[in-house]
Design an enzyme around this catalytic site. Structure first.
Site, PDB file in Angstrom:
ATOM      1  N   HIS A 150       0.824  -1.221   0.000  1.00 12.17           N
ATOM      2  CA  HIS A 150       0.000   0.000   0.000  1.00 12.17           C
ATOM      3  C   HIS A 150       0.852   1.264   0.000  1.00 12.17           C
ATOM      4  O   HIS A 150       0.361   2.336  -0.330  1.00 12.17           O
ATOM      5  CB  HIS A 150      -1.046  -0.020   1.123  1.00 12.17           C
ATOM      6  CG  HIS A 150      -0.547   0.318   2.499  1.00 12.17           C
ATOM      7  ND1 HIS A 150      -0.207  -0.634   3.429  1.00 12.17           N
ATOM      8  CD2 HIS A 150      -0.361   1.502   3.109  1.00 12.17           C
ATOM      9  CE1 HIS A 150       0.161  -0.036   4.554  1.00 12.17           C
ATOM     10  NE2 HIS A 150       0.081   1.257   4.386  1.00 12.17           N
TER      11      HIS A 150
ATOM     12  N   SER B 186       4.032   2.168   8.443  1.00 13.59           N
ATOM     13  CA  SER B 186       3.832   1.167   7.406  1.00 13.59           C
ATOM     14  C   SER B 186       5.115   0.969   6.632  1.00 13.59           C
ATOM     15  O   SER B 186       5.756   1.936   6.225  1.00 13.59           O
ATOM     16  CB  SER B 186       2.734   1.606   6.457  1.00 13.59           C
ATOM     17  OG  SER B 186       1.515   1.194   6.962  1.00 13.59           O
TER      18      SER B 186
ATOM     19  N   ASP C  94       1.205  -7.682   2.265  1.00 10.41           N
ATOM     20  CA  ASP C  94       1.304  -6.242   1.993  1.00 10.41           C
ATOM     21  C   ASP C  94       2.758  -5.787   1.840  1.00 10.41           C
ATOM     22  O   ASP C  94       3.302  -5.110   2.709  1.00 10.41           O
ATOM     23  CB  ASP C  94       0.607  -5.492   3.134  1.00 10.41           C
ATOM     24  CG  ASP C  94       0.300  -4.042   2.767  1.00 10.41           C
ATOM     25  OD1 ASP C  94       0.881  -3.529   1.791  1.00 10.41           O
ATOM     26  OD2 ASP C  94      -0.509  -3.423   3.478  1.00 10.41           O
TER      27      ASP C  94
HETATM   28  N1  ARG Z   1      -4.607   0.328   7.448  1.00 11.63           N
HETATM   29  C1  ARG Z   1      -3.298   0.390   6.885  1.00 11.63           C
HETATM   30  C2  ARG Z   1      -2.662   1.792   7.125  1.00 11.63           C
HETATM   31  O1  ARG Z   1      -3.269   2.672   7.656  1.00 11.63           O
HETATM   32  C3  ARG Z   1      -3.253  -0.087   5.485  1.00 11.63           C
HETATM   33  C4  ARG Z   1      -3.999   0.740   4.494  1.00 11.63           C
HETATM   34  C5  ARG Z   1      -3.994   0.317   3.070  1.00 11.63           C
HETATM   35  N2  ARG Z   1      -4.966  -0.695   2.765  1.00 11.63           N
HETATM   36  C6  ARG Z   1      -6.263  -0.467   2.447  1.00 11.63           C
HETATM   37  N3  ARG Z   1      -7.052  -1.496   2.264  1.00 11.63           N
HETATM   38  N4  ARG Z   1      -6.794   0.727   2.279  1.00 11.63           N
HETATM   39  O2  ARG Z   1      -2.319   2.585   6.292  1.00 11.63           O
HETATM   40  N1  ASP Z   2      -1.202   1.310   7.928  1.00  7.84           N
HETATM   41  C1  ASP Z   2      -0.548   2.410   8.585  1.00  7.84           C
HETATM   42  C2  ASP Z   2       0.443   3.135   7.658  1.00  7.84           C
HETATM   43  O1  ASP Z   2       0.212   3.227   6.469  1.00  7.84           O
HETATM   44  C3  ASP Z   2       0.120   1.973   9.839  1.00  7.84           C
HETATM   45  C4  ASP Z   2      -0.768   2.169  11.016  1.00  7.84           C
HETATM   46  O2  ASP Z   2      -1.504   3.161  11.056  1.00  7.84           O
HETATM   47  O3  ASP Z   2      -0.674   1.368  11.928  1.00  7.84           O
HETATM   48  O4  ASP Z   2       1.386   3.739   8.086  1.00  7.84           O
END
Ligand code: ARG
Ligand code: ASP
Length: 691
Positions: free
Chosen positions: A75, A615, A212
Site C-alpha cells: 500500500h 507502514s 502487503d
Molecule cells: N490500514 C493500513 C494503514 O493505515 C493499510 C492501508 C492500506 N490498505 C487499504 N485497504 N486501504 O495505512
Molecule cells: N497502515 C498504517 C500506515 O500506512 C500503519 C498504522 O496506522 O498502523 O502507516
C-alpha cells in the site's frame, strides 16, 4: 499474575528517539533484546538506523541487500504501481516483477531519506529568547535560529537535507540531518489479490492474511551519491542492510519496530479526546460513508473505473475505518473520563504553582475552537473533496505560475469518473447543510440553495457550465483566460468556500491554535514535573523512532482469544472467487493443493506502539535481524494515537517468510533472494521451497 502482566505490557507503550535508546536498552534487554544501543543507533559506525528510510512522504522502508534493495508495503508502493498500470498492463491486478535490474521502473517524484544523525539543539534554538517575549516573538527567534542552522548544513547537490523539529510541544528541539535519494525504482509487487488480500474488508483487522509488501531499489551515482534519475546511475550500496531471519516467530518473542510514525497526541486535554471520539470521528465517518458507497457502486460495474478509483478509494476507506475503531476504542476505554481523572489530580498538584489555572484555560480554548474547527473539517471532507473543484484550482494555479497544464490535465482525466463526482457532490453538499454548526453555515451555501432550489439543481449547473469537465477545453486554456476563469462555476464555488474559510474560520482557528500551542507547551512541561519518574516519549512527527514489545495475541471481545500468527491455511479458508477481496491467484491455489504449505505463516501480531507512517517499517528480532514488515494495527487498538491500551493495541506485520515465499513461488523472482543475507546462513530459498 494479572497485575504483573499489566505492568509488563505497559512497558510496550512508547515510540522512542533512537539517539536516546541507551535509556531504554536495559528495559529492552530484560524483554530479551540482545543488541546494544550502538547497534541500533550510532553516529560513529554503521548501525541499524542506516538500513531504515522514510519512503515517499509517509511510509517507512528498509534495505535488505548491499545493492540498494528496499522493502516496503504494497500500500506504500500502491500509487506508483498504479501509475505504471493500464488496462493492458495491469500491475495492480497481476503484479509486476522485473526480471533483471534493467527492467526496474523509475518513479519520478519518489524519494527516500536516510537519517545521518539527530541531536538536541534546544539551547541553540532558544538563543536570544526571553521569557517575556510573546508567542510570535518566540516563533521568530526559533525560526531564524533554525534557518541559519539548516543553511549551514544543507547541501542539495549532495542530497543533504536538514530539519529542526519541535518535540514535547516545543519544549525541546532536535536537528535531523538526512540524505535524500531520488532515483528509486520499482522492482516488484505481488498482485493485489495477495498484496491487498482482504481489501478494505480486512483492513485494520485481525485475523489478517495480507501480503502487503512491494520491492524497490535505490540508485545513486557510481560514487554512491544521491542523484536524479539517470540510466547511468547504479544500485546504491547502503552503509547497512538487514539480514533476514527465517527462524519464524513465536508468542512472547522480543520484537522491535524501527520506523517513522507520523502523528500521535498522547498528552492532550480530555476535551480534545472527547472532540475526536464523540464529534469529529463520527461526522467524518458519515461523510465518507456517502462517498464510499457511490464509489463502490461504480467500481463494481466497470473494471476501468475500478482501476481509476482504486488508490483514491483505498485512501478514503482507510481513514474511514480507522476512525470507527478509534472512536469505539475511546469509548470502550473510558478515555475521556480517565483523562479527566488525571486532570483532577494534576490540578490539585498544580495549586499554588505556575500551572494553577492552566487546565481550565486549555478547556476554554478548546470550547471556543470547536465549532469553527468542525466547520473546517466539513469543508475538507466536502467541498475540498469534490474532484472537479480541486482540479479547477490546480489548473488555475498552474496557469498563474505560467506552467503547462497538460500533465495535470492528463493525469486528472486518466483517473476521473464524472458520474461518481456528480453523485458525490449531491450527497456531501446535502450533508454539509445538515452538519455544519448552527450559525456557521455560510452565505455561499445558503444563497446557492435559495437560487437553485436544491443541491441537485446546483450540481447540474456546476457540471454543465464549468469548462473543467472537458479535457480539450482545459488544455486550450491559457494565461489570457485567467480573468474570465474566476466566473467558472467550479472555481467560483471553490473560491467562495475558500473565502468563507479565510474570513470566518481561519481567524478563530489560528488564534486558538496559537493559544493552544503555548498552553500545551506549558502543560507538557507540567506533566513531566507532575510525574518525574515516568519516561515520556515525544509525540510522533514522522521522525525515526524505536518501538519495542513482544509477539502477542489478544482478546478482542469476551471469550475470544486471537492467536498472534496467521497461516496460508487461513487464506484458503477465506478464498472465494466470487468475492473480489478474497479471490486469490490460481497459482496459489495450485501450490496449496500440491501440499506441504498449510503452516506457512503469513502475518503476525505484536505489542509494538506504531502509527500511520510506520507502514513498511522493519520488524526486528532480538538479534537485529528482519522478521517482518509492519503494515497495520488491529481495529480495537487504533485509538493508540491518543491512548495506548496494552490489552488491545497490536501492530500487524507480514511474516518475512511469506514475503520470500511470494517472491519466489508466485513472482518467479528468485533472483532477488540471491542478493539477500539469511540467518541461519543459506536458509532463504530452502525454506521458501520446503514450508
Ligand atoms: N490500514 C493500513 C494503514 O493505515 C493499510 C492501508 C492500506 N490498505 C487499504 N485497504 N486501504 O495505512
Ligand atoms: N497502515 C498504517 C500506515 O500506512 C500503519 C498504522 O496506522 O498502523 O502507516
Amino acid at each position: 499474575m494479572l497485575l504483573f502482566g499489566a505492568v509488563a505490557a505497559r512497558a510496550d507503550e512508547g515510540m522512542w528517539l533512537p539517539a536516546l535508546i541507551s535509556q531504554r536498552i536495559d528495559a529492552m534487554g530484560q524483554m530479551g533484546c540482545r543488541l546494544s544501543a550502538e547497534d541500533i543507533y550510532s553516529i560513529n559506525q554503521a548501525s541499524l538506523k542506516d538500513a531504515v528510510v522514510l519512503f515517499g512522504g509517509g511510509c517507512t522502508g528498509e534495505l535488505v541487500s548491499d545493492r540498494g534493495l528496499l522493502l516496503t508495503n504494497h500500500h506504500c508502493g500502491y500509487s506508483y504501481i498504479q501509475r505504471h498500470s493500464s488496462v493492458e498492463h495491469d500491475y495492480l491486478k497481476d503484479g509486476f516483477w522485473a526480471g533483471s535490474p534493467e527492467e526496474e521502473l523509475p518513479n519520478p517524484g519518489l524519494t527516500v531519506r536516510f537519517l545521518d544523525r539527530m541531536e538536541d539543539v534546544t539551547a541553540l534554538m532558544l538563543r536570544g529568547y526571553e521569557p517575556s517575549m510573546s508567542e510570535e516573538q518566540r516563533d521568530s527567534v526559533v525560526e531564524a535560529n533554525s534557518a541559519s542552522l539548516i543553511r549551514s548544513i544543507e547541501n542539495p547537490a549532495e542530497g543533504i537535507r536538514a530539519s529542526v523539529e519541535a518535540l514535547y510541544y516545543a519544549n525541546q528541539y532536535y536537528l535531523f540531518v538526512y540524505r535524500v535519494f531520488s532515483d528509486v525504482r520499482l522492482v516488484g509487487a505481488p498482485p493485489s489479490s495477495i498484496g491487498k488480500f482482504g481489501g478494505d474488508t480486512d483492513n485494520w483487522m485481525w485475523p489478517r492474511h495480507t501480503g502487503d509488501f512491494s520491492v524497490f531499489r535505490i540508485y545513486a551515482t557510481p560514487d554512491g551519491k544521491p542523484a536524479a534519475y539517470s540510466p547511468s546511475n547504479v544500485p546504491y550500496r547502503p552503509r547497512k542492510h538487514f539480514r533476514i531471519s527465517t527462524a519464524g516467530v513465536r508468542e512472547g518473542d522480543f520484537t522491535f519496530v524501527y520506523g517513522c510514525p507520523g502523528s500521535t497526541r498522547e498528552y492532550v486535554h480530555s476535551e480534545e479526546v472527547r472532540y475526536i471520539g464523540e464529534v469529529s470521528d463520527p461526522q467524518k465517518i458519515a461523510l465518507r460513508t456517502l462517498r464510499l458507497d457511490i464509489q463502490k457502486k461504480y467500481m463494481s460495474q466497470s473494471q476501468a473505473v475500478r482501476i481509476q478509483y482504486s488508490a483514491k478509494n483505498a485512501s478514503v476507506a482507510n481513514a474511514w475505518k480507522k476512525w470507527q475503531g478509534e472512536s469505539k476504542g475511546i469509548a470502550r476505554l473510558g478515555a475521556v473520563a480517565a483523562k479527566q481523572e488525571y486532570e483532577r489530580r494534576f490540578e490539585k498538584w498544580a495549586e499554588g504553582t505556575s500551572y494553577e489555572g492552566l487546565l481550565p484555560r486549555i478547556k476554554e480554548i478548546h470550547q471556543r475552537r470547536e465549532p469553527s474547527y468542525l466547520a473546517y473539517e466539513y469543508l475538507n471532507e466536502t467541498v475540498r473533496s469534490i474532484e472537479i473543484l480541486r482540479f479547477a484550482s490546480e489548473v488555475r494555479n498552474a496557469l498563474e505560475r505560467g506552467r503547462s497544464t497538460e500533465g495535470i490535465t492528463a493525469q486528472f482525466f486518466k483517473d476521473y469518473c464524472q458520474s461518481i463526482d456528480e453523485e458525490t457532490f449531491v450527497a456531501i453538499m446535502e450533508a454539509f447543510g445538515k452538519g455544519v454548526p448552527a450559525g456557521l453555515l455560510p452565505r455561499c451555501y445558503t444563497d446557492k440553495l435559495a437560487r437553485f432550489g436544491s443541491v441537485e439543481a446546483w450540481k447540474k449547473y456546476v457540471f454543465k457550465k464549468s469548462v473543467f469537465t472537458n479535457p480539450a477545453k482545459v488544455k486550450a486554456l491559457g494565461e489570457k483566460d485567467l480573468k474570465r476563469l474566476g466566473k467558472d462555476p467550479a472555481l467560483e464555488m471553490w473560491d467562495a468556500f475558500q473565502a468563507w474559510f479565510e474570513q470566518d474560520l481561519r481567524p478563530v482557528i489560528a488564534q486558538t491554535g496559537k493559544e493552544l500551542k503555548s498552553a500545551m507547551r506549558e502543560y507538557m512541561r507540567g506533566q513531566m514535573e507532575f510525574e518525574p519518574s515516568k519516561a515520556f516519549y515525544p509525540d510522533a512527527n514522522l521522525t525515526l523512532r524505536v518501538a519495542y514489545g513482544k509477539v502477542s495475541g489478544y482478546r478482542p471481545v469476551d471469550a475470544v482469544w486471537y492467536n498472534p500468527v496467521s497461516t496460508l491455511k487461513g487464506i484458503i479458508e477465506k478464498d472465494n472467487p466470487d468475492i473480489f477481496d478474497y479471490n486469490i491467484p490460481q497459482v496459489l491455489r495450485d501450490i496449496y493443493e500440491a501440499g506441504g504449505v498449510e503452516d506457512q505463516s503469513v502475518c503476525f501480531l505484536a505489542t509494538n506502539h506504531t502509527s500511520g507512517g510506520n507502514s513498511g517499517s522493519p520488524v526486528i528480532n532480538a538479534d537485529g535481524d528482519l522478521i517482518g514488515i509492519n503494515f497495520d494495527r488491529v481495529w480495537e487498538g487504533t485509538m493508540s494515537d491518543l491512548v495506548f491500551d496494552p490489552d488491545y493495541c497490536r501492530n500487524i506485520s507480514i511474516d518475512i517468510r511469506y514475503l520470500l515465499f511470494i517472491i519466489e513461488r508466485i513472482g518467479g523472482a528468485g533472483w532477488l533472494l540471491e542478493e539477500m543475507d539469511f540467518v541461519p546462513a543459506g536458509s532463504g530459498t530452502v525454506l521458501a521451497a520446503n514450508q
